[in-house]
Design a protein around this motif. Structure first.
Motif, mmCIF file in Angstrom:
data_model
loop_
_atom_site.group_PDB
_atom_site.id
_atom_site.type_symbol
_atom_site.label_atom_id
_atom_site.label_comp_id
_atom_site.label_asym_id
_atom_site.label_seq_id
_atom_site.Cartn_x
_atom_site.Cartn_y
_atom_site.Cartn_z
ATOM 1 N N MET A 1 0.845 -1.201 0.000
ATOM 2 C CA MET A 1 0.000 0.000 0.000
ATOM 3 C C MET A 1 0.879 1.248 0.000
ATOM 4 N N SER A 2 0.620 2.167 -0.915
ATOM 5 C CA SER A 2 1.467 3.330 -1.072
ATOM 6 C C SER A 2 1.265 4.371 0.014
ATOM 7 N N ASP A 3 0.129 4.313 0.742
ATOM 8 C CA ASP A 3 -0.157 5.332 1.744
ATOM 9 C C ASP A 3 0.293 4.926 3.135
ATOM 10 N N LEU A 4 1.029 3.845 3.250
ATOM 11 C CA LEU A 4 1.529 3.423 4.547
ATOM 12 C C LEU A 4 2.670 4.330 4.999
ATOM 13 N N ILE A 5 2.852 4.423 6.309
ATOM 14 C CA ILE A 5 3.919 5.242 6.895
ATOM 15 C C ILE A 5 5.077 4.329 7.279
ATOM 16 N N TRP A 6 6.277 4.699 6.826
ATOM 17 C CA TRP A 6 7.475 3.937 7.181
ATOM 18 C C TRP A 6 8.565 4.892 7.641
ATOM 19 N N LEU A 7 9.104 4.617 8.816
ATOM 20 C CA LEU A 7 10.222 5.405 9.321
ATOM 21 C C LEU A 7 11.494 5.053 8.571
ATOM 22 N N SER A 8 12.312 6.055 8.316
ATOM 23 C CA SER A 8 13.590 5.823 7.647
ATOM 24 C C SER A 8 14.641 5.365 8.663
ATOM 25 N N ASP A 9 15.761 4.902 8.158
ATOM 26 C CA ASP A 9 16.856 4.481 9.045
ATOM 27 C C ASP A 9 17.379 5.659 9.860
ATOM 28 N N GLU A 10 17.401 6.837 9.255
ATOM 29 C CA GLU A 10 17.870 8.034 9.967
ATOM 30 C C GLU A 10 16.920 8.387 11.113
ATOM 31 N N GLN A 11 15.635 8.272 10.882
ATOM 32 C CA GLN A 11 14.653 8.575 11.927
ATOM 33 C C GLN A 11 14.738 7.567 13.069
ATOM 34 N N ILE A 12 14.906 6.303 12.737
ATOM 35 C CA ILE A 12 15.053 5.283 13.778
ATOM 36 C C ILE A 12 16.311 5.537 14.599
ATOM 37 N N ALA A 13 17.376 5.994 13.952
ATOM 38 C CA ALA A 13 18.622 6.285 14.672
ATOM 39 C C ALA A 13 18.424 7.408 15.679
ATOM 40 N N LYS A 14 17.564 8.396 15.357
ATOM 41 C CA LYS A 14 17.276 9.473 16.300
ATOM 42 C C LYS A 14 16.506 8.969 17.508
ATOM 43 N N LEU A 15 15.617 8.015 17.285
ATOM 44 C CA LEU A 15 14.754 7.526 18.367
ATOM 45 C C LEU A 15 15.416 6.427 19.196
ATOM 46 N N ALA A 16 16.381 5.739 18.615
ATOM 47 C CA ALA A 16 16.966 4.569 19.268
ATOM 48 C C ALA A 16 17.504 4.829 20.677
ATOM 49 N N PRO A 17 18.143 5.992 20.973
ATOM 50 C CA PRO A 17 18.649 6.199 22.335
ATOM 51 C C PRO A 17 17.569 6.183 23.415
ATOM 52 N N PHE A 18 16.313 6.350 23.038
ATOM 53 C CA PHE A 18 15.230 6.379 24.021
ATOM 54 C C PHE A 18 14.526 5.033 24.162
ATOM 55 N N PHE A 19 14.917 4.046 23.350
ATOM 56 C CA PHE A 19 14.285 2.731 23.442
ATOM 57 C C PHE A 19 14.717 2.035 24.730
ATOM 58 N N PRO A 20 13.819 1.349 25.407
ATOM 59 C CA PRO A 20 14.238 0.547 26.570
ATOM 60 C C PRO A 20 15.041 -0.667 26.121
ATOM 61 N N LYS A 21 15.885 -1.149 26.986
ATOM 62 C CA LYS A 21 16.685 -2.327 26.654
ATOM 63 C C LYS A 21 15.791 -3.562 26.640
ATOM 64 N N SER A 22 16.047 -4.435 25.680
ATOM 65 C CA SER A 22 15.287 -5.680 25.604
ATOM 66 C C SER A 22 15.941 -6.715 26.509
ATOM 67 N N HIS A 23 15.103 -7.488 27.181
ATOM 68 C CA HIS A 23 15.588 -8.514 28.102
ATOM 69 C C HIS A 23 15.142 -9.878 27.583
ATOM 70 N N GLY A 24 16.094 -10.783 27.486
ATOM 71 C CA GLY A 24 15.741 -12.107 27.005
ATOM 72 C C GLY A 24 15.583 -12.128 25.501
ATOM 73 N N LYS A 25 14.403 -12.512 25.028
ATOM 74 C CA LYS A 25 14.143 -12.647 23.596
ATOM 75 C C LYS A 25 14.169 -11.277 22.924
ATOM 76 N N PRO A 26 14.868 -11.133 21.793
ATOM 77 C CA PRO A 26 14.917 -9.828 21.106
ATOM 78 C C PRO A 26 13.531 -9.347 20.680
ATOM 79 N N ARG A 27 13.359 -8.037 20.637
ATOM 80 C CA ARG A 27 12.084 -7.452 20.229
ATOM 81 C C ARG A 27 11.839 -7.649 18.740
ATOM 82 N N VAL A 28 10.550 -7.608 18.378
ATOM 83 C CA VAL A 28 10.183 -7.579 16.966
ATOM 84 C C VAL A 28 10.712 -6.277 16.370
ATOM 85 N N ASP A 29 11.015 -6.287 15.085
ATOM 86 C CA ASP A 29 11.628 -5.162 14.375
ATOM 87 C C ASP A 29 11.046 -3.819 14.806
ATOM 88 N N ASP A 30 11.903 -2.952 15.388
ATOM 89 C CA ASP A 30 11.448 -1.660 15.906
ATOM 90 C C ASP A 30 10.889 -0.768 14.793
#
Length: 251
Positions: A1-30
């Motif tokens: 679908m062309s109207d879907l919203i997708w974050l870019s790699d640069e945007q994810i890099a900005k948000l990554a420092p605020f993500f909580p640490k995953s414990h045990g099993k890795p999280r589904v794709d952020d």
């Protein structure tokens, strides 16, 4: 679908420092999950109606609920806003957000603590905001609709940076409010009410720039999940507002 919203790699890099640490099993794709959460909040969908490209809707809901309760989305907005380093002026204001009937039950036992009031305009929540000179939100706070603007502003008082000017509307013109910033060197730029005996002098040119905070409120209300409150808990609703502000102004 062309109207879907997708974050870019640069945007994810900005948000990554605020993500909580995953414990045990890795999280589904952020990237996939956060993109789905943004799409859900932008369009005001039910979780089960989320497009399949974002994965299982229960995964989106679980991530949204856990991170909202931990205040992750609010910290994202506040952390990215600090990087702008505003030194000229900050603006204050408040606006009403309509509460849907599914968000509240006005019964005393179940409706308490949800920050939903019933003034003349109907059930609503009031959003208090501080933004910088170009309209980017620095901090947000929600109260019930009938709560005074001063009460909401007291909660945001500690987050005001060291600036030169503080424009506001006539609702903040009382003397104690204006004098509260004198010792910090912040000059209030607030017009007088018509019934005031002694008019207050203010910079009209600078006060006209306050329309930028109104524009900011308008952009936030373009998000369906912000314009109409469906969430029962105020902390989750504030997370929806913070997420909208982060996407609009910080990414």
């Amino acid at each position: 679908m062309s109207d879907l919203i997708w974050l870019s790699d640069e945007q994810i890099a900005k948000l990554a420092p605020f993500f909580p640490k995953s414990h045990g099993k890795p999280r589904v794709d952020d990237r996939r999950v956060l993109s789905g959460i943004i799409f859900f909040n932008r369009n005001g969908l039910r979780w089960r109606d989320a497009p399949g490209a974002y994965g299982r809707h229960i995964t989106l809901y679980s991530r949204w609920k856990r991170w909202s309760e931990k205040g992750i989305f609010a910290r994202m907005m506040a952390g990215l806003a600090v990087e702008h380093g505003e030194k000229g002026a900050v603006m204050i204001d408040a606006t009403y957000l309509k509460a849907h009937r599914t968000a509240t039950s006005m019964a005393a036992k179940r409706g308490s603590g949800r920050l939903i009031g019933r003034p003349k305009a109907g059930m609503n929540t009031k959003l208090h905001a501080i933004c910088d000179s170009i309209g980017r939100p620095l901090n947000l706070f929600v109260t019930a609709g009938q709560v005074s603007d001063y009460i909401g502003f007291r909660a945001l008082l500690s987050s005001i940076p060291n600036v030169d000017w503080l424009p506001g509307d006539r609702g903040y013109v009382v003397d104690w409010f204006r004098d509260a910033f004198t010792y910090e060197g912040i000059r209030a730029c607030i017009p007088s009410r018509k019934q005031r005996n002694t008019p207050v002098k203010y910079d009209k040119r600078r006060n006209k720039r306050r329309n930028r905070i109104e524009i900011m409120f308008g952009k936030l209300k373009d998000w369906r999940r912000v314009a109409t409150r469906y969430d029962r808990y105020s902390k989750i609703f504030l997370s929806a507002i913070a997420l909208a502000a982060t996407v609009i102004y910080c990414l």
